[in-house]
Structure formats: C-alpha cells, structure tokens
Design an enzyme around this catalytic site. Structure first.
Site, PDB file in Angstrom:
ATOM      1  N   HIS A  88       3.588  10.443   7.009  1.00 17.37           N
ATOM      2  CA  HIS A  88       2.857  10.180   8.253  1.00 17.37           C
ATOM      3  C   HIS A  88       3.768   9.467   9.234  1.00 17.37           C
ATOM      4  CE1 HIS A  88      -1.212  10.344   5.968  1.00 17.37           C
ATOM      5  NE2 HIS A  88      -0.803  11.538   6.352  1.00 17.37           N
TER       6      HIS A  88
ATOM      7  N   HIS B  13       2.412   8.841   1.283  1.00 22.88           N
ATOM      8  CA  HIS B  13       1.339   8.785   0.278  1.00 22.88           C
ATOM      9  C   HIS B  13       1.770   9.730  -0.838  1.00 22.88           C
ATOM     10  CE1 HIS B  13      -1.449   6.862   3.206  1.00 22.88           C
ATOM     11  NE2 HIS B  13      -0.761   7.582   4.087  1.00 22.88           N
TER      12      HIS B  13
ATOM     13  N   THR C  13      -6.487   6.371   7.569  1.00 19.92           N
ATOM     14  CA  THR C  13      -6.971   6.617   6.206  1.00 19.92           C
ATOM     15  C   THR C  13      -7.072   5.320   5.387  1.00 19.92           C
ATOM     16  OG1 THR C  13      -4.757   7.043   5.326  1.00 19.92           O
ATOM     17  CG2 THR C  13      -5.974   8.941   6.223  1.00 19.92           C
ATOM     18  N   THR C  14      -6.893   4.182   6.068  1.00 17.87           N
ATOM     19  CA  THR C  14      -7.072   2.879   5.415  1.00 17.87           C
ATOM     20  C   THR C  14      -7.990   2.031   6.304  1.00 17.87           C
ATOM     21  OG1 THR C  14      -5.113   2.018   6.528  1.00 17.87           O
ATOM     22  CG2 THR C  14      -4.784   2.910   4.310  1.00 17.87           C
TER      23      THR C  14
ATOM     24  N   GLU D  77      -2.635  13.224   1.065  1.00 21.06           N
ATOM     25  CA  GLU D  77      -3.979  12.833   1.503  1.00 21.06           C
ATOM     26  C   GLU D  77      -4.753  14.074   1.935  1.00 21.06           C
ATOM     27  OE1 GLU D  77      -3.601   9.236   4.195  1.00 21.06           O
ATOM     28  OE2 GLU D  77      -4.481   8.466   2.329  1.00 21.06           O
TER      29      GLU D  77
ATOM     30  N   HIS E 186       5.351   6.238   7.038  1.00 16.44           N
ATOM     31  CA  HIS E 186       5.046   5.827   5.666  1.00 16.44           C
ATOM     32  C   HIS E 186       4.635   7.065   4.883  1.00 16.44           C
ATOM     33  CE1 HIS E 186       1.137   5.735   7.713  1.00 16.44           C
ATOM     34  NE2 HIS E 186       0.712   6.238   6.572  1.00 16.44           N
TER      35      HIS E 186
ATOM     36  N   HIS F 262       0.831  -1.211   0.000  1.00 21.77           N
ATOM     37  CA  HIS F 262       0.000   0.000   0.000  1.00 21.77           C
ATOM     38  C   HIS F 262       0.859   1.251   0.000  1.00 21.77           C
ATOM     39  CE1 HIS F 262      -2.505  -3.007   2.048  1.00 21.77           C
ATOM     40  NE2 HIS F 262      -1.539  -3.082   2.918  1.00 21.77           N
TER      41      HIS F 262
HETATM   42  C1  SG4 Z   1      -0.492   2.959   5.292  1.00 16.57           C
HETATM   43  O1  SG4 Z   1      -1.124   2.002   4.486  1.00 16.57           O
HETATM   44  C2  SG4 Z   1       0.489   2.264   6.245  1.00 16.57           C
HETATM   45  O2  SG4 Z   1       1.377   1.440   5.528  1.00 16.57           O
HETATM   46  C3  SG4 Z   1      -0.260   1.478   7.310  1.00 16.57           C
HETATM   47  O3  SG4 Z   1       0.640   0.902   8.243  1.00 16.57           O
HETATM   48  C4  SG4 Z   1      -1.167   2.442   8.059  1.00 16.57           C
HETATM   49  O4  SG4 Z   1      -1.870   1.753   9.079  1.00 16.57           O
HETATM   50  C5  SG4 Z   1      -2.150   3.050   7.095  1.00 16.57           C
HETATM   51  O5  SG4 Z   1      -1.452   3.731   6.062  1.00 16.57           O
HETATM   52  C6  SG4 Z   1      -3.048   4.067   7.802  1.00 16.57           C
HETATM   53  O6  SG4 Z   1      -2.266   5.024   8.471  1.00 16.57           O
HETATM   54  O7  SG4 Z   1      -1.531   7.248   9.015  1.00 16.57           O
HETATM   55  N1  SG4 Z   1      -2.510   6.914   6.728  1.00 16.57           N
HETATM   56  S1  SG4 Z   1      -2.563   6.540   8.278  1.00 16.57           S
HETATM   57  O8  SG4 Z   1      -3.914   6.808   8.755  1.00 16.57           O
HETATM   58  O9  SG4 Z   1      -0.664   2.718  10.747  1.00 16.57           O
HETATM   59  C7  SG4 Z   1      -1.543   1.967  10.379  1.00 16.57           C
HETATM   60  C8  SG4 Z   1       0.569  -0.442   8.417  1.00 16.57           C
HETATM   61  O10 SG4 Z   1       0.074  -1.193   7.619  1.00 16.57           O
HETATM   62  C9  SG4 Z   1      -2.388   1.240  11.346  1.00 16.57           C
HETATM   63  C10 SG4 Z   1       1.201  -0.934   9.666  1.00 16.57           C
HETATM   64 ZN    ZN Z   2      -0.787   7.513   6.041  1.00 14.96          ZN
END
Ligand code: SG4
Ligand code: ZN
Length: 258
Positions: free
Chosen positions: A117, A94, A200-201, A104, A92, A65
């Site tokens: 983030h 976006h 956001t996921t 985002e 991570h 992702h």
């Molecule tokens: C991204 O997909 C990250 O890789 C996810 O991390 C993350 O989920 C997800 O975004 C949502 O995070 O800051 N955008 S966000 O709201 O941190 C989490 C993992 O897959 C739970 C661990």
């Molecule tokens: Zn994120």
C-alpha cells in the site's frame, strides 16, 4: 483519537467497531473484487507519476502492525481519474504466514501472498489527519505480489533491512530507495480496479480512493518468508496482518478502460 486507540479494547478485527464506530461503516475496506461485475470506465486512464524514480534516504520500521517506510521527498501521482494530484506519504505491507495467503484485497476470491500500500494524500494537505476528513482525501495504490522462482533484486535492500527490524518498534535506515523500485514498469500499470473505501485499520476512516493494479510484483518464496520473522508487540510472529473482507454494500467497482 489516534487510529490505534483501540489496541486494548479490541484485539480482533471483528470487534474493532465496538470501540471505533468508523469500522462499522458501510464503505469499508478491504473487499473481494469480482472482475466480471467491475464496470469498465474509459475515464480510468493512465497515471502520471512525478519523482517516483527519485531515490531518497529513509527509515524502515516495525511499527507493531506492519513494516513501514515514510516517503521523505515530494513524489506525486495524478491522472487515473484522481481529479487532483496526491503526494506519497508512506508505504507498508500486509502478508501471510511463510509466504502463504496474506493480501488484504482479493481478486475473484484469490488472496495473494502480500499486498503493498502506497498511501497518498491530496497535495493541499500537510498531514494525514486533515486528509482523513475529506471523503476523497487519501489515495492508496495497492499492488499484489506473486511467488516467483528467482529473487527480485529490486527488493534486496528492503528484504535486508526487514531482517534487522524483527523486534517490535525497531527501525533501521534505508540508504537509498525509490518508489519505482517497488512497483511494476509503467506500461504494466494501465489495468487496475477502482472503488471508494476506507483505511483497513482503526479508525477505518472512509476517505480512501482505492486503486488495485492487476499486474503483480514477483518475489521469491525466500523473500516472502523473511516477513514472517517480524514480531508483534506481544511477541507473536507478525503474520496475517490483513483485515478480513468487508461487504460491498452496493458499492461499484470500476475497471480501467485500457
Ligand atoms: C498499516 O497499519 C500502516 O502501518 C498504517 O500507517 C496505516 O494507517 C494502516 O495500515 C491503514 O492503512 O492503507 N491499510 S491502509 O488502509 O496510513 C495509515 C500508519 O500507522 C493512516 C501511519
Ligand atoms: Zn495497508
């Protein structure tokens, strides 16, 4: 269920809420920040960062992702009206296609080419799943990127590593990285926006205290374009891995007083 349990049932963000009721909630992220409607709040003072300067060894992975790096040492943030300390778990990104719009969150309708983030959880928790049950269990620090003429040397090791993990579910080691190398200098972190939202996921859990910093991080077009070489598990280029904007539903957005 794991946060991506709906990968098969819901391919597009628009249908996430069918399999993940959380994604249809009233306090979802991301949002557009309308700066003239943000309420200036003097309690939103400076942050204190602990161990952000510390270098650590980690792994950078294409998790299907995004590009993600787990934080392997105790680095914390407090202040900024966060009430308690939060420790960094992972960061991570976006991004868009070839350096095009990809953040985002948007600020007054402007979508930046990329958004960082840094995901934190309250110090008392040992895993994110526990923190996600607490309405303020998670704090994400969000930073926007802006295209610059010259390359940002502080990102050399990350950009080099990204070129080695274009295949989904691949990873490579990062010998030495610090959270400080990612973000603007402290004196540029006093202006920020704050609101209560969600991941956001899927499952889009509404347990996130969001902080969005105004000061941007520079990256050259070439550096931004490297991210478009990554691949999704279906073989398509990993571009546009941002969720569409969500309604505010009457939520307030606050701006730091500084
Ligand atoms: C991204 O997909 C990250 O890789 C996810 O991390 C993350 O989920 C997800 O975004 C949502 O995070 O800051 N955008 S966000 O709201 O941190 C989490 C993992 O897959 C739970 C661990
Ligand atoms: Zn994120």
């Amino acid at each position: 269920p794991s946060q991506f349990s709906c990968d098969h049932q819901c391919k597009t963000p628009e249908s996430w809420s069918q399999a993940n009721s959380g994604c249809g909630g009233r306090a979802q992220s991301p949002i557009n920040v309308v700066t003239r409607k943000a309420l200036v709040d003097d309690r939103l003072g400076p942050f204190t960062f602990h161990n952000y300067q510390q270098t650590f060894h980690s792994t950078i992975k294409n998790n299907g992702h995004s590009v993600q790096v787990s934080v392997n040492h105790v680095a914390t943030v407090q202040g900024g009206d966060l009430l308690t300390g939060y420790k960094a778990v992972q960061f991570h990104l976006h991004w868009g296609k070839n350096g095009g719009p990809g953040s985002e969150h948007t600020i007054d309708g402007e979508q930046y080419p990329m958004e960082l983030h840094i995901v934190h959880m309250k110090k008392e928790y040992t895993d994110l799943s526990a923190a996600l049950k607490d309405p303020t269990g998670v704090a994400v620090l969000g930073f926007f990127y802006e295209e610059s003429r010259s390359a940002n040397k502080k990102y050399d090791n990350i950009i080099n590593a990204v070129q080695k993990i274009t295949a989904p579910n691949s990873n490579t080691s990062l010998a030495s990285i610090s959270l400080d190398q990612l973000i603007p200098a402290r004196q540029n972190l006093t202006t920020y926006y704050r609101y209560k939202g969600s991941l956001t996921t899927p499952g889009c859990t509404e347990s996130v205290v969001w902080t969005l910093f105004e000061h941007t991080i520079p990256l050259s077009k070439e550096q931004l374009q490297v991210f478009s070489k990554l691949r999704f598990p279906n073989g398509e280029p990993m571009v546009g891995n941002f969720r569409p904007l969500q309604p505010l539903n009457g939520r307030m957005v606050y701006r730091s007083g500084a």
